[in-house]
Design a protein around this motif. Structure first.
Motif, short mmCIF file in Angstrom:
data_model
loop_
_atom_site.label_atom_id
_atom_site.label_comp_id
_atom_site.label_asym_id
_atom_site.label_seq_id
_atom_site.Cartn_x
_atom_site.Cartn_y
_atom_site.Cartn_z
N UNK A 93 6.81 40.54 42.53
CA UNK A 93 6.48 39.21 43.18
C UNK A 93 7.89 38.29 42.85
N UNK A 94 8.61 38.64 41.84
CA UNK A 94 10.07 38.11 41.55
C UNK A 94 10.84 38.44 42.49
N UNK A 95 10.79 39.66 42.91
CA UNK A 95 11.98 40.01 43.85
C UNK A 95 11.62 39.39 45.40
N UNK A 96 10.25 39.17 45.70
CA UNK A 96 9.80 38.47 46.84
C UNK A 96 10.47 37.04 46.76
N UNK A 97 10.43 36.46 45.77
CA UNK A 97 10.72 35.12 45.72
C UNK A 97 12.34 35.07 45.67
N UNK A 98 12.93 35.79 45.21
CA UNK A 98 14.46 36.25 45.16
C UNK A 98 14.94 36.36 46.75
N UNK A 99 14.25 37.16 47.59
CA UNK A 99 14.57 37.65 48.73
C UNK A 99 14.44 36.66 49.79
N UNK A 100 13.29 35.54 49.54
CA UNK A 100 13.07 34.42 50.67
C UNK A 100 14.34 33.77 51.03
N UNK A 101 14.94 33.11 49.87
CA UNK A 101 16.09 32.28 50.38
C UNK A 101 17.06 33.14 51.04
N UNK A 102 17.27 34.47 50.50
CA UNK A 102 18.31 35.40 51.40
C UNK A 102 18.00 35.55 52.68
N UNK A 103 16.61 35.69 52.99
CA UNK A 103 16.12 35.62 54.29
C UNK A 103 16.45 34.29 55.19
N UNK A 104 16.13 33.23 54.71
CA UNK A 104 16.52 32.09 55.25
C UNK A 104 17.86 31.97 55.59
N UNK A 105 19.05 32.29 54.75
CA UNK A 105 20.09 32.34 54.72
C UNK A 105 20.52 33.28 55.95
N UNK A 106 19.98 34.26 56.02
CA UNK A 106 20.30 35.23 56.92
C UNK A 106 20.02 34.68 58.55
N UNK A 107 18.94 34.13 58.53
CA UNK A 107 18.39 33.62 59.63
C UNK A 107 19.38 32.56 60.20
#
Length: 301
Positions: free
Chosen positions: A194-208
């Motif tokens: 769950x912590x990793x998912x929360x960390x990945x979300x802003x990285x996904x938004x930045x990539x997009x």
């Protein structure tokens, strides 16, 4: 950076009469001037866009890599969680079998009434069923896992007391301890996931966002290169028009004044033709709908 063709040209506000008063030569000269100015400015625009693309490319690549690595962490933790839960669930039935044998042989005569009341197996089965089959949100799933954690801690305490007082129960106790251990691994992996998912979300938004930015730069760059490649031909076209006129001059030079002459002679403009055609199509559809409606009423009667 936003590249807009013709941004350096002054815009004139004209009414219909003013627009009609513009001569073909004035319009052709304006188009020729625009093409010549574009040919002069486009190489600088292209170099600027190429530099921006080169600057963005490593940033986009890092963003993609960071997001991919974050997703790999999530996937790895999910795999650890699922694997531990599968092992733990398989041990539940094994522990039940050990318990039944001990009960039948009389080896389990000192069961703790408080522990019996907890109904460990039933509760664990219920929790696992909910986790596996219900569409739980993070909060609900977290409550289930915390409940399972409390049961496991109680189980550990009970196991220690029983192992110390009854060595014959070693196999049963060891199975239960391993079951508890696997559930503990699953719980930790789930929390970390769950912590990793929360960390990945802003990285996904930045990539997009960065991928969209570099796509826009490349789209502008392609358009600028296309216009530059067309510049000489377009300049030659309007230079010839200014020299030889606007009637048909051969391949690639159709009659540009055909519609104007038609309107001057009382004919419809292309806009009027399109409007009349749309009206006719609309009226045709209405008649078709009326005929269908009439036909339906006739069948009902």
């Amino acid at each position: 950076m936003t590249f807009m063709m013709g941004a350096n040209f002054r815009r004139l506000n004209m009414d219909a009469n003013g627009l009609l008063a513009v001569t073909p030569d004035e319009l052709a000269q304006a188009l020729l001037d625009r093409r010549m100015l574009l040919k002069e400015q486009l190489p600088t625009v292209i170099r600027t866009l190429e530099a921006e693309e080169q600057n963005l490319t490593p940033k986009v690549n890092r963003s993609v890599t960071n997001h991919k690595q974050a997703n790999q962490v999530v996937s790895q933790l999910k795999g650890e969680r699922d694997k531990a839960q599968i092992v733990a669930r398989s041990l539940i039935s094994k522990v039940k079998e050990h318990r039944e044998l001990l009960v039948k042989s009389g080896g389990m005569v000192n069961l703790d009434p408080d522990w019996k009341k907890e109904k460990l197996f039933e509760e664990l089965d219920e929790i696992e069923e909910n986790i596996q089959t219900s569409a739980l949100d993070h909060k609900a799933e977290k409550k289930m896992i915390e409940r399972r954690k409390r049961l496991i801690l109680q189980n550990e305490k009970w196991l220690k007391e029983r192992r110390d007082s009854n060595p014959e129960m070693a196999g049963y106790i060891d199975s239960r301890r391993e079951m508890s251990h696997q559930f503990t691994i699953a719980n930790k992996a789930h929390r970390d996931m769950i912590k990793a998912v929360e960390k990945a979300q802003p990285l996904h938004e930045k990539k997009i966002a960065m991928e969209a930015e570099i796509r826009d730069v490349r789209r502008q760059l392609d358009r600028a290169k296309e216009l530059l490649s067309q510049s000489d031909q377009a300049i030659e076209h309007w230079q010839r028009r200014l020299k030889d006129g606007y009637s048909e001059l051969g391949l690639g030079f159709p009659d540009l004044l055909k519609d104007m002459i038609q309107v001057q002679n009382g004919g419809d403009s292309s806009f009027a033709k399109k409007r009349n055609k749309n009206k006719q199509n609309h009226a045709k559809r209405n008649r078709g709908n009326e005929q269908k409606s009439s036909h339906s009423r006739g069948e009902e009667e």
